[in-house]
Design a protein around this motif. Structure first.
Motif, PDB file in Angstrom:
ATOM      1  N   SER A   7      78.590  66.105  57.241  1.00 33.53           N
ATOM      2  CA  SER A   7      77.512  65.674  56.361  1.00 33.53           C
ATOM      3  C   SER A   7      76.470  66.776  56.145  1.00 33.53           C
ATOM      4  N   ASN A   8      76.536  67.850  56.931  1.00 38.75           N
ATOM      5  CA  ASN A   8      75.614  68.974  56.726  1.00 38.75           C
ATOM      6  C   ASN A   8      75.962  69.675  55.416  1.00 38.75           C
ATOM      7  N   PRO A   9      74.949  70.016  54.600  1.00 38.60           N
ATOM      8  CA  PRO A   9      75.219  70.628  53.287  1.00 38.60           C
ATOM      9  C   PRO A   9      76.085  71.886  53.337  1.00 38.60           C
ATOM     10  N   HIS A  10      75.920  72.720  54.367  1.00 37.89           N
ATOM     11  CA  HIS A  10      76.713  73.953  54.435  1.00 37.89           C
ATOM     12  C   HIS A  10      78.189  73.673  54.697  1.00 37.89           C
ATOM     13  N   SER A  12      79.618  70.227  53.847  1.00 37.48           N
ATOM     14  CA  SER A  12      80.074  69.284  52.823  1.00 37.48           C
ATOM     15  C   SER A  12      80.297  69.944  51.464  1.00 37.48           C
ATOM     16  N   GLU A  13      79.637  71.066  51.230  1.00 39.50           N
ATOM     17  CA  GLU A  13      79.862  71.787  49.973  1.00 39.50           C
ATOM     18  C   GLU A  13      81.313  72.243  49.838  1.00 39.50           C
TER      19      GLU A  13
END
Length: 144
Positions: A7-10, A12-13
């Motif tokens: 779920s961390n943006p780095h 999940s991207e």
């Protein structure tokens, strides 16, 4: 822990958070998976797999025994300080020692950080960006 990391943006991207790693996934003998830790602190996930384990895999043309790798650093505090290169190199060395003739990876073509790390570790682009059932990828391979 994996769901929180994904779920961390780095992460999940680039990593599909819907990718199942339940009991069925963990029982899949085509794939070996690990939690990566340092000094007892978990910070990443890694897997390697038999590229010939799927009839339609985009690396199926590689030699018998080829392995594919995927990984991420889940804890954002550990990004950009060299641990990714270190644990990927450690696994590459083990796979080559065990006889893998080539190791493949398939980052998203826009994931510049991952591509730079792979190039630093000796991976070379082995084809054009392509759409696969696992997403949009840039095929890369490394040899011993």
């Amino acid at each position: 822990m994996l769901k929180a990391w994904q779920s961390n943006p780095h992460v999940s991207e680039w990593w599909d958070s819907d990718e199942p790693i339940g009991e069925e996934g963990l029982a899949d003998t085509r794939v070996a998976r690990w939690i990566v830790s340092f000094a007892g602190r978990p910070f990443g996930f890694m897997q390697d797999y038999a590229v010939h384990g799927w009839d339609d895999h985009h690396f199926a043309g590689l030699p018998k025994g080829a392995r594919g790798i995927d990984q991420y650093i889940g804890d954002p505090e550990w990004v950009g300080i060299g641990h990714g290169s270190a644990f990927i190199r450690t696994r590459m060395d083990a796979l080559f020692f065990d006889g893998a003739p080539v190791i493949a990876t398939d980052p998203h073509p826009e994931n510049a950080r991952a591509i730079a790390v792979y190039k630093k570790l000796g991976f070379k682009v082995s084809g054009s960006p392509q759409k696969t059932r696992w997403g949009f990828i840039l095929p890369m391979v490394a040899k011993p």
